[in-house]
Design a protein around this motif. Structure first.
Motif, PDB file in Angstrom:
ATOM      1  N   ILE A 132      10.642 -96.070 -32.857  1.00  0.00           N
ATOM      2  CA  ILE A 132       9.775 -96.123 -31.673  1.00  0.00           C
ATOM      3  C   ILE A 132      10.667 -96.378 -30.464  1.00  0.00           C
ATOM      4  O   ILE A 132      11.264 -97.454 -30.331  1.00  0.00           O
ATOM      5  CB  ILE A 132       8.720 -97.236 -31.796  1.00  0.00           C
ATOM      6  CG1 ILE A 132       7.897 -97.053 -33.074  1.00  0.00           C
ATOM      7  CG2 ILE A 132       7.797 -97.256 -30.578  1.00  0.00           C
ATOM      8  CD1 ILE A 132       6.936 -98.194 -33.342  1.00  0.00           C
ATOM      9  N   SER A 133      10.780 -95.391 -29.600  1.00  0.00           N
ATOM     10  CA  SER A 133      11.619 -95.504 -28.402  1.00  0.00           C
ATOM     11  C   SER A 133      10.746 -95.794 -27.190  1.00  0.00           C
ATOM     12  O   SER A 133       9.802 -95.051 -26.912  1.00  0.00           O
ATOM     13  CB  SER A 133      12.396 -94.209 -28.180  1.00  0.00           C
ATOM     14  OG  SER A 133      13.089 -94.242 -26.942  1.00  0.00           O
ATOM     15  N   LEU A 134      11.060 -96.869 -26.493  1.00  0.00           N
ATOM     16  CA  LEU A 134      10.271 -97.200 -25.308  1.00  0.00           C
ATOM     17  C   LEU A 134      10.383 -96.110 -24.247  1.00  0.00           C
ATOM     18  O   LEU A 134       9.396 -95.792 -23.574  1.00  0.00           O
ATOM     19  CB  LEU A 134      10.700 -98.552 -24.745  1.00  0.00           C
ATOM     20  CG  LEU A 134       9.853 -98.993 -23.545  1.00  0.00           C
ATOM     21  CD1 LEU A 134       9.294-100.390 -23.754  1.00  0.00           C
ATOM     22  CD2 LEU A 134      10.662 -98.965 -22.259  1.00  0.00           C
ATOM     23  N   ASP A 135      11.564 -95.510 -24.091  1.00  0.00           N
ATOM     24  CA  ASP A 135      11.707 -94.441 -23.099  1.00  0.00           C
ATOM     25  C   ASP A 135      10.810 -93.256 -23.438  1.00  0.00           C
ATOM     26  O   ASP A 135      10.207 -92.641 -22.545  1.00  0.00           O
ATOM     27  CB  ASP A 135      13.166 -93.986 -23.025  1.00  0.00           C
ATOM     28  CG  ASP A 135      14.039 -94.957 -22.242  1.00  0.00           C
ATOM     29  OD1 ASP A 135      13.480 -95.791 -21.511  1.00  0.00           O
ATOM     30  OD2 ASP A 135      15.277 -94.881 -22.371  1.00  0.00           O
ATOM     31  N   ASP A 136      10.704 -92.932 -24.734  1.00  0.00           N
ATOM     32  CA  ASP A 136       9.818 -91.832 -25.122  1.00  0.00           C
ATOM     33  C   ASP A 136       8.375 -92.146 -24.764  1.00  0.00           C
ATOM     34  O   ASP A 136       7.641 -91.287 -24.260  1.00  0.00           O
ATOM     35  CB  ASP A 136       9.932 -91.571 -26.628  1.00  0.00           C
ATOM     36  CG  ASP A 136      11.256 -90.931 -27.010  1.00  0.00           C
ATOM     37  OD1 ASP A 136      11.969 -90.455 -26.111  1.00  0.00           O
ATOM     38  OD2 ASP A 136      11.575 -90.920 -28.228  1.00  0.00           O
ATOM     39  N   VAL A 137       7.950 -93.369 -25.034  1.00  0.00           N
ATOM     40  CA  VAL A 137       6.566 -93.749 -24.749  1.00  0.00           C
ATOM     41  C   VAL A 137       6.317 -93.766 -23.246  1.00  0.00           C
ATOM     42  O   VAL A 137       5.250 -93.346 -22.779  1.00  0.00           O
ATOM     43  CB  VAL A 137       6.245 -95.113 -25.393  1.00  0.00           C
ATOM     44  CG1 VAL A 137       4.845 -95.582 -25.001  1.00  0.00           C
ATOM     45  CG2 VAL A 137       6.353 -95.019 -26.912  1.00  0.00           C
ATOM     46  N   ARG A 138       7.290 -94.235 -22.476  1.00  0.00           N
ATOM     47  CA  ARG A 138       7.117 -94.220 -21.017  1.00  0.00           C
ATOM     48  C   ARG A 138       6.913 -92.793 -20.509  1.00  0.00           C
ATOM     49  O   ARG A 138       6.140 -92.559 -19.578  1.00  0.00           O
ATOM     50  CB  ARG A 138       8.340 -94.842 -20.333  1.00  0.00           C
ATOM     51  CG  ARG A 138       8.446 -96.348 -20.522  1.00  0.00           C
ATOM     52  CD  ARG A 138       9.593 -96.926 -19.697  1.00  0.00           C
ATOM     53  NE  ARG A 138       9.284 -96.843 -18.279  1.00  0.00           N
ATOM     54  CZ  ARG A 138      10.114 -96.377 -17.346  1.00  0.00           C
ATOM     55  NH1 ARG A 138      11.300 -95.915 -17.692  1.00  0.00           N
ATOM     56  NH2 ARG A 138       9.757 -96.352 -16.093  1.00  0.00           N
ATOM     57  N   GLU A 157       7.363-101.221 -13.013  1.00  0.00           N
ATOM     58  CA  GLU A 157       7.149-102.405 -13.847  1.00  0.00           C
ATOM     59  C   GLU A 157       5.825-102.312 -14.598  1.00  0.00           C
ATOM     60  O   GLU A 157       5.742-102.658 -15.778  1.00  0.00           O
ATOM     61  CB  GLU A 157       7.181-103.665 -12.995  1.00  0.00           C
ATOM     62  CG  GLU A 157       6.945-104.938 -13.797  1.00  0.00           C
ATOM     63  CD  GLU A 157       7.056-106.185 -12.948  1.00  0.00           C
ATOM     64  OE1 GLU A 157       6.263-107.113 -13.166  1.00  0.00           O
ATOM     65  OE2 GLU A 157       7.940-106.235 -12.075  1.00  0.00           O
ATOM     66  N   ALA A 158       4.766-101.838 -13.925  1.00  0.00           N
ATOM     67  CA  ALA A 158       3.461-101.716 -14.571  1.00  0.00           C
ATOM     68  C   ALA A 158       3.536-100.717 -15.728  1.00  0.00           C
ATOM     69  O   ALA A 158       2.979-100.953 -16.816  1.00  0.00           O
ATOM     70  CB  ALA A 158       2.404-101.287 -13.555  1.00  0.00           C
ATOM     71  N   GLN A 159       4.231 -99.590 -15.523  1.00  0.00           N
ATOM     72  CA  GLN A 159       4.343 -98.608 -16.597  1.00  0.00           C
ATOM     73  C   GLN A 159       5.225 -99.124 -17.726  1.00  0.00           C
ATOM     74  O   GLN A 159       4.998 -98.809 -18.901  1.00  0.00           O
ATOM     75  CB  GLN A 159       4.882 -97.282 -16.049  1.00  0.00           C
ATOM     76  CG  GLN A 159       3.890 -96.554 -15.167  1.00  0.00           C
ATOM     77  CD  GLN A 159       4.291 -95.125 -14.874  1.00  0.00           C
ATOM     78  OE1 GLN A 159       5.256 -94.612 -15.423  1.00  0.00           O
ATOM     79  NE2 GLN A 159       3.547 -94.463 -13.993  1.00  0.00           N
ATOM     80  N   TYR A 160       6.241 -99.911 -17.402  1.00  0.00           N
ATOM     81  CA  TYR A 160       7.071-100.503 -18.444  1.00  0.00           C
ATOM     82  C   TYR A 160       6.245-101.452 -19.316  1.00  0.00           C
ATOM     83  O   TYR A 160       6.315-101.410 -20.549  1.00  0.00           O
ATOM     84  CB  TYR A 160       8.248-101.244 -17.826  1.00  0.00           C
ATOM     85  CG  TYR A 160       9.050-102.021 -18.857  1.00  0.00           C
ATOM     86  CD1 TYR A 160      10.081-101.409 -19.569  1.00  0.00           C
ATOM     87  CD2 TYR A 160       8.770-103.351 -19.139  1.00  0.00           C
ATOM     88  CE1 TYR A 160      10.793-102.099 -20.524  1.00  0.00           C
ATOM     89  CE2 TYR A 160       9.475-104.053 -20.094  1.00  0.00           C
ATOM     90  CZ  TYR A 160      10.495-103.418 -20.792  1.00  0.00           C
ATOM     91  OH  TYR A 160      11.191-104.116 -21.744  1.00  0.00           O
ATOM     92  N   ARG A 161       5.476-102.326 -18.678  1.00  0.00           N
ATOM     93  CA  ARG A 161       4.644-103.261 -19.437  1.00  0.00           C
ATOM     94  C   ARG A 161       3.665-102.509 -20.343  1.00  0.00           C
ATOM     95  O   ARG A 161       3.440-102.891 -21.499  1.00  0.00           O
ATOM     96  CB  ARG A 161       3.870-104.174 -18.485  1.00  0.00           C
ATOM     97  CG  ARG A 161       4.723-105.222 -17.772  1.00  0.00           C
ATOM     98  CD  ARG A 161       3.855-105.963 -16.761  1.00  0.00           C
ATOM     99  NE  ARG A 161       4.558-107.008 -16.057  1.00  0.00           N
ATOM    100  CZ  ARG A 161       4.660-108.266 -16.478  1.00  0.00           C
ATOM    101  NH1 ARG A 161       4.090-108.630 -17.613  1.00  0.00           N
ATOM    102  NH2 ARG A 161       5.308-109.164 -15.761  1.00  0.00           N
ATOM    103  N   LEU A 162       3.069-101.463 -19.816  1.00  0.00           N
ATOM    104  CA  LEU A 162       2.120-100.678 -20.601  1.00  0.00           C
ATOM    105  C   LEU A 162       2.811-100.024 -21.791  1.00  0.00           C
ATOM    106  O   LEU A 162       2.290-100.029 -22.915  1.00  0.00           O
ATOM    107  CB  LEU A 162       1.465 -99.615 -19.715  1.00  0.00           C
ATOM    108  CG  LEU A 162       0.501 -98.644 -20.402  1.00  0.00           C
ATOM    109  CD1 LEU A 162      -0.656 -99.396 -21.033  1.00  0.00           C
ATOM    110  CD2 LEU A 162      -0.005 -97.609 -19.399  1.00  0.00           C
ATOM    111  N   ALA A 163       4.003 -99.464 -21.570  1.00  0.00           N
ATOM    112  CA  ALA A 163       4.730 -98.815 -22.664  1.00  0.00           C
ATOM    113  C   ALA A 163       5.142 -99.830 -23.721  1.00  0.00           C
ATOM    114  O   ALA A 163       5.061 -99.559 -24.924  1.00  0.00           O
ATOM    115  CB  ALA A 163       5.952 -98.085 -22.110  1.00  0.00           C
TER     116      ALA A 163
END
Length: 283
Positions: A132-138, A157-163
């Motif tokens: 599971i890659s956070l960059d992929d999910v973002r 920051e909001a999109q990072y927290r969501l991802a």
């Protein structure tokens, strides 16, 4: 000898049978029958109620609410996802990370090789493992994506927290179904917003963090080979790499993979995880 006056009793039942065939009360009361009425049982209407009598209301049948449908996919029930607990090895046993269901967080700057190592490690395990890659999910966000090249702001920051929350939810569900997970993210030691606390909250205390931290020259070379949103400026890469040095002295295991290829780094990762399973880091 006199008999009691009244309707005769029906003949006794034969074992395993109903009343004797051909018997009916009407057969014992001879008399004229109305036309069209045949010998046998005749339904008798109930007598009319007495004057002033009000029949008691019949209570309605109890209604039962349908049972809630279970959480299923098709016909296979899924266990509920929950924070993963800290792994514990049996006493006097050598931990075997290759055959154990684990949750691993691979930390490092851009160009450290996190994604390549995570994919290789997941591909070569003896138990089912997800990457599971956070960059992929973002990057699931298409329109309105907070491009990291634009810098860090409230939007990114909001999109990072969501991802991160989405990755944690996916990891818990994989782990609840016996599938290991390795996640990768550029977690900073000096910024709680993008720190380990969020991962620990979303995945659980059993998450095993490991830092990949090659030399600056290596990450600059690897970053230069990237394209699109994944490629950062040299200044940004150097700044991130300098902040990642704060992991030294943190107690987390650190792998300097400057002189290692991906398979070598994956083998070292297994060694580090075996030590972490035997003595989980405090974080």
């Amino acid at each position: 000898m006199q008999h009691a006056v009244g309707s005769p009793l029906p003949p006794p039942h034969q074992p395993g049978q109903g009343p004797a065939a051909g018997w009916s009360p009407a057969a014992h009361h001879p008399g004229p029958r109305p036309p069209g009425v045949h010998q046998g049982s005749v339904p008798v209407p109930p007598p009319p109620p007495a004057p002033g009598f009000t029949p008691a209301p019949v209570p309605p049948a109890p209604q039962h609410s349908p049972a809630p449908a279970p959480d299923t996919t098709g016909h296979v029930p899924l266990p509920p996802g929950a924070p993963v607990g800290a792994p514990s090895a049996p006493p006097a046993a050598v931990p075997d990370p290759a055959g154990t269901t684990l949750a691993v967080l691979l930390i490092g700057p851009a160009g450290a090789g996190k994604t390549s190592v995570a994919k290789f490690w997941a591909d070569h395990r003896r138990v089912p493992t997800a990457h599971i890659s956070l960059d992929d999910v973002r990057e699931w966000v298409r329109s309105g994506f907070a491009d990291p090249q634009s810098g860090w702001n409230d939007h990114s920051e909001a999109q990072y927290r969501l991802a991160r929350r989405t990755c944690g939810f996916a990891a818990r569900n994989f782990l609840a179904n016996g599938i290991s997970c390795i996640l990768d993210d550029a977690v900073f030691p000096d910024r709680p917003v993008v720190g380990l606390g969020g991962w620990k909250r979303h995945v659980g205390p059993g998450l095993l963090p490991v830092v990949l931290l090659p030399g600056l020259e290596i990450v600059l070379e690897r970053n230069a080979e990237r394209s699109g949103n994944r490629r950062l400026t040299d200044e940004e890469v150097a700044r991130i790499h300098g902040r990642m040095a704060g992991w030294y002295g943190s107690g987390l295991p650190i792998i300097d993979n400057s002189q290692m290829d991906v398979p070598q780094t994956a083998r070292v990762l297994d060694d580090v995880l075996a030590r972490s399973m035997a003595s989980p880091p405090s974080w």
